[in-house]
Structures are given as structure tokens and as C-alpha cells.
Design a protein around this motif. Structure first.
Motif, PDB file in Angstrom:
ATOM      1  N   LEU A  70       7.065  38.775  27.877  1.00  0.00           N
ATOM      2  CA  LEU A  70       6.392  37.530  28.242  1.00  0.00           C
ATOM      3  C   LEU A  70       7.165  36.747  29.299  1.00  0.00           C
ATOM      4  N   LYS A 106       3.542  36.736  33.618  1.00  0.00           N
ATOM      5  CA  LYS A 106       2.124  36.744  33.970  1.00  0.00           C
ATOM      6  C   LYS A 106       1.973  36.232  35.397  1.00  0.00           C
ATOM      7  N   ASP A 142      -2.783  42.031  33.775  1.00  0.00           N
ATOM      8  CA  ASP A 142      -1.864  41.042  34.353  1.00  0.00           C
ATOM      9  C   ASP A 142      -0.716  40.705  33.412  1.00  0.00           C
ATOM     10  N   GLN A 143      -0.400  41.595  32.471  1.00  0.00           N
ATOM     11  CA  GLN A 143       0.675  41.358  31.517  1.00  0.00           C
ATOM     12  C   GLN A 143       1.661  42.528  31.524  1.00  0.00           C
TER      13      GLN A 143
END
Length: 429
Positions: free
Chosen positions: A138, A146, A113-114
């Protein structure tokens, strides 16, 4: 090279929610379906959820949007590489394999999930900004990645040339930092060749596109022409190469192999069974000493080439472990310029190895880094002596100085060149 494959079948499917719902109600009391039939209970649940969303969601939402979201979720949960392609994504994918597209020049993937960087593409905004394979993205313009699907993240990274986007990058143990990039039209030249020290050449492939095989052939011919005689050795640089067209990878490997299997694929449907073999023609690169450079950004088609040359003991593989993408995706066109990118097969090296989630392990492990020299204090050289004679020869050319600096800044390339020189020394004894 003799590829064996069939064209994928075009399929178009239209769903009518009202008809589907009524048919499910009609079948409510029917017996349990046999194996292979539609799972009626799950379909009833699907339709019920859809109706609840339409009735109770805070904002009105139409059937088309709900069904498209359901399709995206269905594909996104299969594996990181399967996806539903809307008109824009479908067009962008076609452009990327032809060599010209808009964006940042960055290949991304989704793991746990990144959003992460598989590799930057040479001579693009991402490459110039120092984005590295393995970096985590990020945030995109302050929004956390995410929870986003891969396609949603890609849509946010793409944009009109000239517009800017800020990425928040996580790298190793460093604190997260922001990188501001300006989008551009990416004209990706997939193959570059240059002469190194002496009679040694370098061919760098940044991505496997439709014409990459032919471009490698031209680069090899040009290197030999510029050198004025056959090359003494060659470095094939596949670092940070995210892959691309499967057939292009087979064509590149065919330049260095005179016979034998290059790669084969296996899946559940006949279309997914393919095999590529080296042709009998002799390339100018068929027998020269060869070192292949790979790293964690070398994926898919890059691993096909490295695995084939390693299995045939045709090259020394040097660097660090590759990415480990051993699956094949097929683009299935749908109606209205939509498409599905679906994982349909796994590929195997000539010896039968699957590198899925394993990668290619280099024969010689060499980490990335720069070469540095240390002078010994107190050592006196001829140039330090009074009244020493000057060297009357011409100083090194700017090109030679640039090559020396390139090798000093790239430890893996310098080690590859040293190995080629050593192999030639041993071969002459």
C-alpha cells in the motif's frame, strides 16, 4: 530439446520534436491517412499538448523528459508487463536473470492500479520478513503506491545494499501493517535439493534463470548419489516461483519428459513463434513418480513446466491455482543502454491451453497450512507403564528431526510425500 526461434531485431529510434511538429503543420490540410499510416490528428494533439506543457507548466521541463514520460505512458497502458527501461532498470533486469542483483528479493506486479506481490524469492530480506504472495504493498516509506507505475514502484523498492525501506502491507481482511526491510545484494540460488523421508527427494526451484536447467540436472544426480540408489519419487516445488527465462523452463521440463512438445508461443511477428520439444535423451528423472507443487505465486515459467507435465500426464499437480501469466516478454535493446520490455506473444501448453488470466488448476487441491496432532485423553502407551523396557536403539538424528518438523510445518509438502508413497504402494501390488 529442440528450440525454434530467431533473435530479436535491434532497433533504435530517435525523435526530433521540432521536425515532427513542422511536418505535422505541413500535413495539416492533407487527406485522411490510409490504414497503417500515422494518425495525423492524434499526433497533432500530442505535439500541441507537449507545447502547452512546455509553455504553461509550473516548472520548466525539457523535451527529453517529456518524450521519455510519453514513451513510459505508451507502454504502461498496454499491459502490466510491458515497460520502458532506462539504463538502471535495463541493467537490473539483466542482473536478475543472471542470478545476482540488489534489492529486497520480491517480485511485484500491478493490478487495478495497485502494487501487489507475485512472490518473495527464497533466502532474501522479503522472504525472511514473511512477505507473502498476494500481499498488497500500500505504501513505500509512507508514500502511497496507488497511482505509481510499476517501474516507478520498482525504483523505490530498489536501493543500495544496507539501506532500509518500510512497506505498508495489506493482507486479506487484516488491518494494514508496516514491515521494515533492509536491502541486500540478492544472490539467488535458483535450485535446491534435499532428501525427504525414505527414498524420496525434493527439488525446489525459486526462479528460472539462465543456468537453472543444468542446476536441476546436477541436483537430481546429487540426490541419487546421497540416497545410494534410485529415488522412489520426487517432489518438484514451484511454489512462489515468479518465473524467469522461457528456455530454462523448457530445459527443466525436458528432465522429466522423454518426448513430446513442452510449450509453444504465438504472436504477430515471426520472432514470436517458438516451439520447444523434449529431446530423446533419458534423464534419471524421466520415469520416477513425480508430484509438482504450485500456488498463487507460481507464475509464467513455473506454469509452463506445470502445464507441460500435466498435459503429458507425467506428474500430479498439487496445491492451489497458479498466478495465470501466460504472456511472453521480449527485451528490445534501444540506443544509449535503454530498452523496451514488450509483450510479444502468448504461450500455450502442449494441448493448446492458454493459461493467461486463468492459471493452472491443480489435479489435487491442497491449501497451505500446518499439520497438527491431537492426543486422545486417557490413552496409555507402553512408555507410561512402570518398569517398562527402554529403547536401546539410537535416537533419531538431528537431520531426521529437521525433516519431520519441515513436513509438519508444510501441509502441502507432507501431502505430496504421502501421495508418492501411496503411488508406490499401489505400484508394488
Amino acid at each position: 530439446m529442440r528450440p525454434v526461434f530467431r533473435q530479436p531485431v535491434r532497433q533504435a529510434v530517435k525523435m526530433l520534436p521540432a521536425v515532427l511538429f513542422s511536418s505535422l503543420l505541413w500535413a495539416q490540410d492533407s487527406p485522411q491517412p490510409a490504414e497503417g499510416d500515422l494518425p495525423l490528428n492524434e499526433l497533432r494533439t500530442f505535439v500541441e499538448v507537449m507545447e502547452r506543457i512546455k509553455m504553461a507548466y509550473v516548472e520548466p521541463i525539457d523535451d527529453k523528459t517529456l518524450l521519455e514520460n510519453a514513451i513510459k505512458g505508451m507502454l504502461a497502458n498496454l499491459d502490466p508487463h510491458s515497460a520502458y527501461l532506462g539504463p538502471e532498470s535495463y541493467q537490473e533486469l539483466q542482473e536478475s536473470t543472471s542470478g545476482e542483483f540488489g534489492g529486497l528479493g520480491i517480485e511485484v506486479g500491478m493490478e487495478d492500479d495497485q502494487l501487489n506481490v507475485i512472490s518473495p524469492i527464497d533466502d532474501t530480506p522479503a522472504f525472511a520478513a514473511g512477505i507473502e504472495a498476494g500481499d498488497l504493498i500500500l505504501k513505500i516509506d509512507g508514500q502511497l503506491t496507488k497511482g505509481l507505475s510499476l517501474m516507478q514502484a520498482v525504483e523505490k523498492l530498489r536501493g543500495k545494499p544496507g539501506t532500509s525501506v518500510t512497506l505498508t502491507i495489506g493482507r486479506g481482511h487484516q488491518a494494514p501493517f508496516d514491515v521494515k526491510l533492509k536491502r541486500a545484494v540478492i544472490k539467488n540460488r535458483s535450485v535446491r535439493g534435499q532428501l525427504l523421508d525414505g527414498d524420496y527427494g525434493l527439488v525446489r526451484i525459486s526462479q528460472f534463470q539462465t543456468h537453472t536447467g543444468k542446476e536441476v540436472g546436477k541436483a537430481l544426480q546429487q540426490l541419487e548419489k546421497d540416497n545410494g540408489k534410485p529415488l522412489a519419487g520426487l517432489v518438484l516445488d514451484l511454489r512462489n516461483n515468479p518465473g524467469g527465462v522461457l528456455q530454462a523452463a523448457a530445459e527443466v521440463a525436458d528432465h522429466f519428459l522423454s518426448r513430446g512438445r513442452i510449450v509453444y508461443t504465438e504472436g504477430r511477428i515471426p520472432n514470436s513463434h517458438m516451439s520447444f520439444d523434449a529431446g530423446p535423451q533419458i534423464s534419471i528423472a524421466s520415469h520416477i513418480p513425480l508430484v509438482v507443487l504450485i500456488n498463487g505465486g507460481s507464475a509464467s515459467a513455473s506454469e509452463i513446466v506445470a502445464g507441460a507435465l500435466q498435459d503429458h500426464k507425467r506428474a500430479v499437480i498439487m496445491g492451489t491455482n497458479s498466478f495465470g501469466k501466460g504472456s511472453v516478454q521480449t527485451i528490445l535493446p534501444l540506443n544509449d543502454d535503454h530498452g523496451v520490455k514488450l509483450t510479444t506473444a502468448l504461450y500455450f501448453t502442449p494441448s493448446g491451453r492458454s493459461i493467461q488470466a486463468q492459471g493452472i488448476e491443480p489435479d489435487i487441491q491442497v491449501e497451505r497450512g500446518k499439520l497438527s496432532t491431537q492426543s486422545q485423553p486417557g490413552m496409555i502407551k507402553e512408555a507410561d507403564l512402570a518398569r517398562h523396557l527402554d529403547n536401546t536403539q539410537q535416537p533419531a538424528s538431528p537431520e531426521r528431526k529437521a525433516r519431520a518438523e519441515q513436513l509438519q510445518n508444510d501441509n502441502q509438502l507432507a501431502q505430496a510425500l504421502s501421495l508418492l508413497k501411496g503411488l508406490n504402494v499401489l505400484g508394488k501390488k
